[in-house]
Each structure stands twice: as structure tokens, then as C-alpha cells.
Enzyme design. Structure first.
Site: not given
Length: 200
Positions: A11-12
Site C-alpha cells: 500500500g506504499s
């Protein structure tokens, strides 16, 4: 063999770049990499830092990641769905995958799927990703939701916390930390004892 710890969060956006780059660079440098999913979201929440309240910064991040992806020949069609993985299930599945010995494949497949438009952590996404890797999705999801994997994930997050890590990706060589995909080469040089700050 020199070693670095690769702390990252599914999710980064910047972690996507490192996930796609680190194996080749580490092999060329002769450095072993320990891949360590952790909850940067929890650490940011503890510090009262919320990217979703900063739309101008997020616009910059998406554009910056696109530029860096094109610089390094990494696929980028459009910004991914963000935020994603609300229950951090994709991250915990990563912990389970590493315990079983296929974590790198899961990580790379998941990040590619995310940048292809899939929401991480969604049941349909996990089903497709895990099936493509020859795994039975429900058994992995059940394992990812188990107390044992939750505790292991918390332990990895606490290890990052103790090092003073605050962002993803971060590379650690012992107690020395390097934050951001653009510090990957520096981290590898440090691990090899060849960083200029070690040679003066």
C-alpha cells in the site's frame, strides 16, 4: 555476506519501486536482503500523521512515483487505488507467505496487481493473486487472520518502531536506517562498507 533489512508496506507507492528494483541491485552488490512487511500505517497513526488529509502531497507522490518508474523502466500506467488494504490483510498474507517460503513472489505479484488496478486486501484480489501463485486462497487468508500471524506482524512493526522507522520503504543496516526508494543504493553501499560516510 552483508545484509540489509527491507521494511515495506503493501500500500506504499514508493515501496512498489523498491520491490521491483531491490533483487537485481542486491545481487549485483553481493548483499543479502531480508524482506520484512510491517505496518507503517500503525506507526504513522501513532505519530498523528495522515497522508489522506494531504491531497496536494498525494498528487505529488503519484507524479513522483510515475517519474521514477519511467526512469527505472518499471511499469506505470496510472496511480493505483489508494488508500488500500483497509484491514492490512494483504500485509499479513505477506507474513504468512514468507513463513512458507514464497514471500518474494507474493510481494512482487501483489504490487504488480495493485499498479494494474486491483485493490489490495480485497477478497477478489487475493483470490486472483494467490491462485496465480498456485496457492489455495482461503487457507492462506485463514492463516493471515490467525492470532499467530497477527502477532508476527505486530512483532515486525515493533522491530521497525524500535529502529525509529517512520516510513515505507526503509532499509536498515544494523541500526543505520535509510528511508525511501531513492536511498536504496546508499543502503547497499553502506552494507558493503563502501558508503563515503564510512570512508572519511
Amino acid at each position: 555476506m552483508p545484509q540489509i533489512d527491507f521494511f515495506y508496506f503493501f500500500g506504499s507507492c514508493y515501496a512498489y519501486l523498491s520491490v521491483m528494483r531491490i533483487e537485481k541491485l542486491a545481487e549485483e552488490a553481493g548483499v543479502e536482503v531480508r524482506w520484512r512487511p510491517f505496518s507503517v500505517r500503525d506507526l504513522m497513526t501513532e505519530k498523528g500523521y495522515f497522508l489522506r488529509t494531504q491531497p496536494t502531497k498525494m498528487d505529488y507522490i503519484f507524479r513522483d512515483v510515475e517519474r521514477r518508474a519511467r526512469l527505472h523502466g518499471i511499469p506505470f500506467e496510472k496511480p493505483p487505488i489508494w488508500p488500500t488494504d483497509p484491514d492490512q490483510l494483504a500485509n499479513r498474507a505477506g507474513i504468512a507467505a514468507f513463513i512458507q517460503g514464497w514471500g518474494r513472489e507474493y510481494t512482487k505479484t501483489s504490487f504488480r496487481a495493485w499498479f494494474d488496478g486491483m485493490p489490495l486486501g480485497a477478497e477478489e484480489s487475493l483470490n486472483e493473486i494467490l491462485t496465480s501463485l498456485g496457492k489455495e486462497p482461503q487457507s492462506i487468508i485463514d492463516l493471515a487472520n490467525s492470532p499467530e500471524i497477527r502477532e508476527r506482524y505486530n512483532q515486525e512493526t515493533d522491530a521497525a518502531r524500535q529502529l525509529g522507522i517512520f516510513g515505507s520503504p526503509t532499509f536498515a543496516v544494523g541500526q543505520e536506517i535509510f528511508w525511501g526508494d531513492d536511498r536504496l543504493e546508499e543502503a547497499l553501499a553502506w552494507a558493503k562498507g563502501q558508503h563515503p560516510a564510512l570512508l572519511r
